[in-house]
Motif scaffolding. Structure first.
Motif, mmCIF file in Angstrom:
data_model
loop_
_atom_site.group_PDB
_atom_site.id
_atom_site.type_symbol
_atom_site.label_atom_id
_atom_site.label_comp_id
_atom_site.label_asym_id
_atom_site.label_seq_id
_atom_site.Cartn_x
_atom_site.Cartn_y
_atom_site.Cartn_z
ATOM 1 N N LEU A 79 89.593 4.832 47.363
ATOM 2 C CA LEU A 79 91.030 4.793 47.299
ATOM 3 C C LEU A 79 91.580 6.080 48.166
ATOM 4 O O LEU A 79 92.015 6.187 49.394
ATOM 5 N N ALA A 80 91.389 7.359 47.130
ATOM 6 C CA ALA A 80 91.977 8.767 48.018
ATOM 7 C C ALA A 80 90.828 9.082 48.554
ATOM 8 O O ALA A 80 89.523 9.060 48.219
ATOM 9 N N THR A 81 90.948 9.655 50.058
ATOM 10 C CA THR A 81 89.669 10.429 50.580
ATOM 11 C C THR A 81 89.755 12.008 50.413
ATOM 12 O O THR A 81 88.666 12.627 50.589
ATOM 13 N N ARG A 82 90.840 12.647 50.138
ATOM 14 C CA ARG A 82 90.857 14.072 50.134
ATOM 15 C C ARG A 82 92.083 14.656 48.843
ATOM 16 O O ARG A 82 92.864 15.204 49.466
ATOM 17 N N ALA A 83 91.979 13.789 47.988
ATOM 18 C CA ALA A 83 93.131 14.324 46.826
ATOM 19 C C ALA A 83 92.824 15.765 46.376
ATOM 20 O O ALA A 83 91.700 16.093 46.056
ATOM 21 N N LYS A 84 93.908 16.355 46.146
ATOM 22 C CA LYS A 84 93.855 17.827 45.780
ATOM 23 C C LYS A 84 93.584 17.667 43.992
ATOM 24 O O LYS A 84 94.381 16.539 43.519
ATOM 25 N N GLU A 85 93.077 18.716 43.505
ATOM 26 C CA GLU A 85 93.095 18.526 42.026
ATOM 27 C C GLU A 85 94.331 17.989 41.380
ATOM 28 O O GLU A 85 94.625 17.233 40.448
ATOM 29 N N ALA A 86 95.570 18.831 41.905
ATOM 30 C CA ALA A 86 96.642 18.384 41.242
ATOM 31 C C ALA A 86 97.220 17.077 41.329
ATOM 32 O O ALA A 86 98.201 16.655 40.826
ATOM 33 N N GLN A 87 96.696 16.290 42.486
ATOM 34 C CA GLN A 87 97.083 14.898 42.587
ATOM 35 C C GLN A 87 96.128 13.834 42.013
ATOM 36 O O GLN A 87 96.840 12.740 42.004
ATOM 37 N N LEU A 88 95.406 14.077 41.337
ATOM 38 C CA LEU A 88 94.524 13.261 40.424
ATOM 39 C C LEU A 88 95.233 12.688 39.510
ATOM 40 O O LEU A 88 95.315 11.558 39.398
ATOM 41 N N PRO A 89 96.188 13.080 38.651
ATOM 42 C CA PRO A 89 97.014 12.436 37.950
ATOM 43 C C PRO A 89 97.751 11.330 38.743
ATOM 44 O O PRO A 89 98.008 10.446 38.264
ATOM 45 N N LEU A 90 98.475 11.369 39.894
ATOM 46 C CA LEU A 90 99.033 10.597 40.571
ATOM 47 C C LEU A 90 98.060 9.383 41.029
ATOM 48 O O LEU A 90 98.539 8.097 40.952
ATOM 49 N N VAL A 91 96.954 9.777 41.187
ATOM 50 C CA VAL A 91 95.953 8.689 41.637
ATOM 51 C C VAL A 91 95.518 7.946 40.139
ATOM 52 O O VAL A 91 95.730 6.601 40.132
ATOM 53 N N ALA A 92 95.395 8.612 39.112
ATOM 54 C CA ALA A 92 95.072 7.919 37.805
ATOM 55 C C ALA A 92 96.350 6.762 37.486
ATOM 56 O O ALA A 92 96.006 5.674 37.042
ATOM 57 N N ARG A 93 97.680 7.364 37.517
ATOM 58 C CA ARG A 93 98.663 6.359 37.344
ATOM 59 C C ARG A 93 98.798 5.235 38.283
ATOM 60 O O ARG A 93 98.904 4.344 37.901
ATOM 61 N N ALA A 94 98.732 5.518 39.525
ATOM 62 C CA ALA A 94 98.630 4.419 40.499
ATOM 63 C C ALA A 94 97.516 3.411 40.190
ATOM 64 O O ALA A 94 97.640 2.095 40.228
ATOM 65 N N GLU A 145 97.944 -2.116 48.651
ATOM 66 C CA GLU A 145 99.167 -1.490 47.909
ATOM 67 C C GLU A 145 98.978 -0.271 47.355
ATOM 68 O O GLU A 145 99.821 0.674 47.185
ATOM 69 N N ILE A 146 97.593 -0.045 46.505
ATOM 70 C CA ILE A 146 97.487 1.029 45.861
ATOM 71 C C ILE A 146 97.404 2.191 46.936
ATOM 72 O O ILE A 146 97.966 3.618 46.848
ATOM 73 N N TRP A 147 96.765 1.900 48.206
ATOM 74 C CA TRP A 147 96.655 2.969 49.223
ATOM 75 C C TRP A 147 98.046 3.408 49.721
ATOM 76 O O TRP A 147 98.202 4.606 49.695
ATOM 77 N N ALA A 148 98.923 2.349 49.619
ATOM 78 C CA ALA A 148 100.446 2.831 50.530
ATOM 79 C C ALA A 148 101.074 3.633 49.338
ATOM 80 O O ALA A 148 101.660 4.540 49.529
ATOM 81 N N ARG A 149 101.056 3.194 48.066
ATOM 82 C CA ARG A 149 101.780 4.105 47.065
ATOM 83 C C ARG A 149 101.232 5.503 47.106
ATOM 84 O O ARG A 149 101.776 6.463 46.773
ATOM 85 N N LEU A 150 99.904 5.740 47.188
ATOM 86 C CA LEU A 150 99.092 7.263 47.015
ATOM 87 C C LEU A 150 99.732 7.852 48.507
ATOM 88 O O LEU A 150 100.065 8.804 48.387
ATOM 89 N N GLU A 151 99.681 7.044 49.349
ATOM 90 C CA GLU A 151 100.212 7.813 50.709
ATOM 91 C C GLU A 151 101.624 8.183 50.688
ATOM 92 O O GLU A 151 101.911 9.244 50.972
ATOM 93 N N ARG A 152 102.413 7.296 49.935
ATOM 94 C CA ARG A 152 103.870 7.783 49.788
ATOM 95 C C ARG A 152 104.162 8.921 48.883
ATOM 96 O O ARG A 152 104.929 10.118 48.895
ATOM 97 N N GLU A 153 102.876 9.234 48.018
ATOM 98 C CA GLU A 153 102.900 10.370 47.210
ATOM 99 C C GLU A 153 102.219 11.685 47.698
ATOM 100 O O GLU A 153 102.139 12.566 47.097
ATOM 101 N N GLY A 154 101.791 11.433 48.842
ATOM 102 C CA GLY A 154 101.139 12.416 49.567
ATOM 103 C C GLY A 154 99.624 12.740 49.149
ATOM 104 O O GLY A 154 99.196 13.575 49.782
ATOM 105 N N VAL A 155 99.094 11.508 48.970
ATOM 106 C CA VAL A 155 97.659 11.586 48.736
ATOM 107 C C VAL A 155 96.926 10.558 49.947
ATOM 108 O O VAL A 155 97.344 9.570 50.099
#
Length: 174
Positions: free
Chosen positions: A128-143, A19-29
């Motif tokens: 969780l994330a394999t190639r998150a951009k720096e700007a996406q790390l807050p999305l990962v932290a929230r998920a 579910e965390i993976w799916a949420r991150l994928e929906r956010e483009g991570v």
């Protein structure tokens, strides 16, 4: 790629990580859902070998004592280099001891361990994330924070070739 000795989770724990993976994928991570062969399982790696002889590693790891299922708790997130992020696993001294036994068995089979899995270097995590951009790390932290605290149960183990997704189930949990 690599051969890992992986701990696998109960259905509820597997679903929670997916579910965390799916949420991150929906956010483009990018996550393990869409990484390489797309057959990744939520797991915690005890050991990762970069060069190995499968039958010898399998024989050595299969000979380890059965430690049985155990709970695994997560209370935070880790950010690694190159945009990788993970759930931070809280492990007991017993689980750390088991990890050291597994890495000794893998090394004893003549395999070359990845430097992050040798004694004293292991950082227990679930990717969780394999190639998150720096700007996406807050999305990962929230998920991650929305999913915490999280407890899963380790219920089985397998050797997994990360390059192909091929799996060799173990009869016990080292």
């Amino acid at each position: 790629m690599s051969l890992a000795v992986c701990l696998l989770f109960d259905p509820e724990g597997d679903r929670a990580v997916r579910e965390i993976w799916a949420r991150l994928e929906r956010e483009g991570v990018p996550t393990l859902l869409t990484h390489t062969h797309r057959r990744h399982l939520p797991h915690l790696s005890y050991a990762v070998a970069v060069r190995w002889e499968l039958e010898t590693v399998l024989e050595r790891v299969a000979a380890l004592p059965d430690g049985g299922p155990f709970p695994l708790e997560f209370h935070g997130m880790l950010a690694f280099s190159r945009g990788r992020a993970a759930l931070a696993a809280s492990v007991t001294a017993e689980v750390a001891r088991r990890q050291e036994l597994v890495t000794a068995a893998v090394a004893g089979a003549g395999a070359d361990l990845h430097r992050h899995y040798i004694r004293g270097s292991w950082v227990p995590h679930v990717s969780l994330a394999t190639r998150a951009k720096e700007a996406q790390l807050p999305l990962v932290a929230r998920a991650v924070s929305d999913a915490l605290p999280l407890t899963v149960t380790v219920v089985r183990a397998a050797l997994i070739d990360s390059g192909a997704g091929e799996r060799w189930p173990l009869d016990r949990i080292p």
